[in-house]
Design a protein around this motif. Structure first.
Motif, mmCIF file in Angstrom:
data_model
loop_
_atom_site.group_PDB
_atom_site.id
_atom_site.type_symbol
_atom_site.label_atom_id
_atom_site.label_comp_id
_atom_site.label_asym_id
_atom_site.label_seq_id
_atom_site.Cartn_x
_atom_site.Cartn_y
_atom_site.Cartn_z
ATOM 1 N N TYR A 1 0.826 -1.208 0.000
ATOM 2 C CA TYR A 1 0.000 0.000 0.000
ATOM 3 C C TYR A 1 0.858 1.255 0.000
ATOM 4 O O TYR A 1 0.577 2.225 -0.720
ATOM 5 C CB TYR A 1 -0.926 0.003 1.218
ATOM 6 N N GLU A 2 1.925 1.281 0.813
ATOM 7 C CA GLU A 2 2.737 2.494 0.920
ATOM 8 C C GLU A 2 3.465 2.824 -0.365
ATOM 9 O O GLU A 2 3.769 4.004 -0.620
ATOM 10 C CB GLU A 2 3.732 2.357 2.077
ATOM 11 N N VAL A 3 3.767 1.840 -1.190
ATOM 12 C CA VAL A 3 4.378 2.132 -2.490
ATOM 13 C C VAL A 3 3.373 2.866 -3.374
ATOM 14 O O VAL A 3 3.691 3.878 -4.010
ATOM 15 C CB VAL A 3 4.868 0.838 -3.160
ATOM 16 N N THR A 4 2.149 2.367 -3.403
ATOM 17 C CA THR A 4 1.098 3.041 -4.164
ATOM 18 C C THR A 4 0.849 4.440 -3.627
ATOM 19 O O THR A 4 0.715 5.403 -4.398
ATOM 20 C CB THR A 4 -0.201 2.214 -4.108
ATOM 21 N N ARG A 5 0.809 4.578 -2.307
ATOM 22 C CA ARG A 5 0.557 5.881 -1.708
ATOM 23 C C ARG A 5 1.714 6.842 -1.980
ATOM 24 O O ARG A 5 1.491 8.041 -2.212
ATOM 25 C CB ARG A 5 0.348 5.721 -0.197
ATOM 26 N N ALA A 6 2.956 6.351 -1.955
ATOM 27 C CA ALA A 6 4.105 7.210 -2.251
ATOM 28 C C ALA A 6 4.002 7.770 -3.665
ATOM 29 O O ALA A 6 4.282 8.952 -3.893
ATOM 30 C CB ALA A 6 5.406 6.430 -2.075
ATOM 31 N N ARG A 7 3.587 6.945 -4.607
ATOM 32 C CA ARG A 7 3.435 7.429 -5.984
ATOM 33 C C ARG A 7 2.314 8.461 -6.075
ATOM 34 O O ARG A 7 2.434 9.456 -6.801
ATOM 35 C CB ARG A 7 3.170 6.251 -6.920
ATOM 36 N N GLU A 8 1.222 8.244 -5.336
ATOM 37 C CA GLU A 8 0.127 9.212 -5.329
ATOM 38 C C GLU A 8 0.593 10.559 -4.769
ATOM 39 O O GLU A 8 0.308 11.622 -5.346
ATOM 40 C CB GLU A 8 -1.040 8.684 -4.493
ATOM 41 N N LEU A 9 1.301 10.517 -3.636
ATOM 42 C CA LEU A 9 1.779 11.752 -3.022
ATOM 43 C C LEU A 9 2.807 12.437 -3.915
ATOM 44 O O LEU A 9 2.869 13.678 -3.979
ATOM 45 C CB LEU A 9 2.369 11.456 -1.646
ATOM 46 N N ASN A 10 3.616 11.650 -4.604
ATOM 47 C CA ASN A 10 4.597 12.232 -5.509
ATOM 48 C C ASN A 10 3.919 12.957 -6.669
ATOM 49 O O ASN A 10 4.362 14.028 -7.091
ATOM 50 C CB ASN A 10 5.527 11.136 -6.043
ATOM 51 N N GLN A 11 2.835 12.391 -7.176
ATOM 52 C CA GLN A 11 2.104 13.063 -8.244
ATOM 53 C C GLN A 11 1.404 14.318 -7.734
ATOM 54 O O GLN A 11 1.293 15.316 -8.454
ATOM 55 C CB GLN A 11 1.081 12.099 -8.865
ATOM 56 N N TRP A 12 0.958 14.282 -6.520
ATOM 57 C CA TRP A 12 0.235 15.408 -5.927
ATOM 58 C C TRP A 12 1.191 16.535 -5.537
ATOM 59 O O TRP A 12 0.967 17.710 -5.856
ATOM 60 C CB TRP A 12 -0.542 14.918 -4.708
ATOM 61 N N LEU A 13 2.277 16.180 -4.848
ATOM 62 C CA LEU A 13 3.178 17.162 -4.269
ATOM 63 C C LEU A 13 4.442 17.383 -5.083
ATOM 64 O O LEU A 13 5.166 18.350 -4.825
ATOM 65 C CB LEU A 13 3.559 16.739 -2.849
ATOM 66 N N GLY A 14 4.714 16.514 -6.026
ATOM 67 C CA GLY A 14 5.916 16.614 -6.851
ATOM 68 C C GLY A 14 5.586 17.017 -8.275
ATOM 69 O O GLY A 14 4.818 17.960 -8.463
ATOM 70 N N PRO A 15 6.150 16.294 -9.225
ATOM 71 C CA PRO A 15 7.057 15.162 -9.041
ATOM 72 C C PRO A 15 8.388 15.569 -8.385
ATOM 73 O O PRO A 15 8.843 16.689 -8.557
ATOM 74 C CB PRO A 15 7.288 14.650 -10.460
ATOM 75 N N LYS A 16 8.951 14.637 -7.667
ATOM 76 C CA LYS A 16 10.192 14.878 -6.957
ATOM 77 C C LYS A 16 11.273 15.359 -7.920
ATOM 78 O O LYS A 16 11.393 14.864 -9.039
ATOM 79 C CB LYS A 16 10.631 13.586 -6.261
ATOM 80 N N ALA A 17 12.041 16.331 -7.464
ATOM 81 C CA ALA A 17 13.161 16.894 -8.227
ATOM 82 C C ALA A 17 12.717 17.579 -9.513
ATOM 83 O O ALA A 17 13.482 17.673 -10.468
ATOM 84 C CB ALA A 17 14.206 15.815 -8.537
ATOM 85 N N SER A 18 11.492 18.079 -9.534
ATOM 86 C CA SER A 18 10.995 18.784 -10.720
ATOM 87 C C SER A 18 10.639 20.218 -10.353
ATOM 88 O O SER A 18 10.430 20.556 -9.180
ATOM 89 C CB SER A 18 9.758 18.087 -11.288
ATOM 90 N N GLY A 19 10.529 21.058 -11.347
ATOM 91 C CA GLY A 19 10.117 22.432 -11.138
ATOM 92 C C GLY A 19 8.671 22.571 -10.742
ATOM 93 O O GLY A 19 8.246 23.631 -10.268
#
Length: 318
Positions: A88-106
């Motif tokens: 579950y946490e892998v799926t949630r990490a990807r969701e949060l990354n799409q919401w708050l990131g993407p990581k290391a992006s402008g």
């Protein structure tokens, strides 16, 4: 290590995340409160978004349900192809990354403040992925000045690739408060965390409104290793944290000092070649990580001035 560039525009996209670990109750209940009363996170120039980071673990009052969410924001996890067997946490990490990131992006959020509790006697701590972000270090200094009755240790805890939730944003910090048992909500810790979040948002507001901050020197603790419990050949515990070390987080640990007491009664002495400053001593969540405490080195750094924003920088009132 060179200092990272300081922001030249107002910080408008800010998130406050709680419940990254679902049994660390101060962040869980603050996030739930702010989701119902978001006005507490509003400032004239921006409004921080409250997020319950790990809803399933929070509902179960468990640190996680599949794997540690706060270790799941690596590029390997975030960019790998999704499968039906993903925790579950892998799926949630990807969701949060799409919401708050993407990581290391402008496109990533300007700042994430992630909230945690510890069972160790750490009091209030501010954890940074790096101490070369002048903006984050100035926020740490501001929190120390605004909360003089509350010890706020600043910790640089990681080198190499970042894996924590806060690393998704352009900048971020974690607040770590304790001691508080897992699954327990304590009024003093809850209030301290709430006050530190308010001060953090106040600092961003001051910066957005054109305030500059002078250079200063500050004390930081840099992670330099871990110490596991003594164990049997089968991997079971063979001893416990020594009474002289228990609850002595951030106190100097000298070579030759006792750190463990074997079940047989013998003492185990610290074999290091220099003084260190232990933290997360006997942290409940780290038994599974084979960690009795983390070791840090204490040093002082000179943080450069944080210049005010250019006068022409626009501020969009939310």
């Amino acid at each position: 290590m060179p200092w990272l560039p300081t922001p030249r525009e107002p910080l408008l996209r800010v998130a406050v995340t709680g419940g990254t670990h679902g049994n660390e109750m101060s962040g869980v209940y603050l996030a739930r409160h702010w989701l119902q009363c978001p006005e507490e996170l509003r400032r004239p120039s921006f409004s921080a978004i409250p997020i319950l980071a790990n809803p399933e673990a929070s509902a179960a009052c468990s640190r996680y349900v599949g794997q540690d969410l706060n270790r799941s924001f690596t590029s390997a996890v975030l960019t790998s192809r999704a499968t039906s067997n993903d925790p579950y946490e892998v799926t949630r990490a990807r969701e949060l990354n799409q919401w708050l990131g993407p990581k290391a992006s402008g496109q990533a959020f300007d700042f994430i403040l992630d909230l945690h509790n510890t069972t160790a006697n750490m009091r209030a701590c501010i954890l940074a992925n790096s101490d070369c972000c002048a903006f984050a270090m100035h926020m740490c200094h501001y929190l120390q000045l605004q909360n003089p009755e509350l010890p706020c240790h600043v910790i640089h805890y990681q080198s190499g690739e970042t894996f924590s939730l806060q690393s998704v944003a352009k900048m971020g910090l974690s607040l770590e408060l304790g001691p508080q048992p897992q699954g327990v909500l304590q009024a003093d810790i809850f209030s301290q965390m709430r006050a530190l979040v308010a001060s953090s948002l106040d600092f961003i507001e001051l910066f957005n409104q054109g305030t500059g901050f002078p250079a200063f020197e500050m004390e930081v603790y840099r992670h330099c290793g871990e110490e596991d419990f003594p164990r049997t050949e089968a991997g079971d515990l063979a001893g416990i944290v020594h009474p002289q070390l228990q609850d002595q987080d951030f106190e100097p640990l000298q070579p030759g000092a006792p750190i463990f007491q074997l079940f047989s009664g013998e003492e185990v002495l610290y074999q290091g070649d220099r003084t260190v400053y232990p933290m997360f001593i006997n942290e409940a969540a780290y038994y599974e990580k084979h960690m009795a405490f983390m070791k840090t080195e204490k040093t002082s750094i000179l943080v450069p001035a944080l210049p005010p924003l250019p006068a022409a920088a626009p501020i969009q009132t939310p």
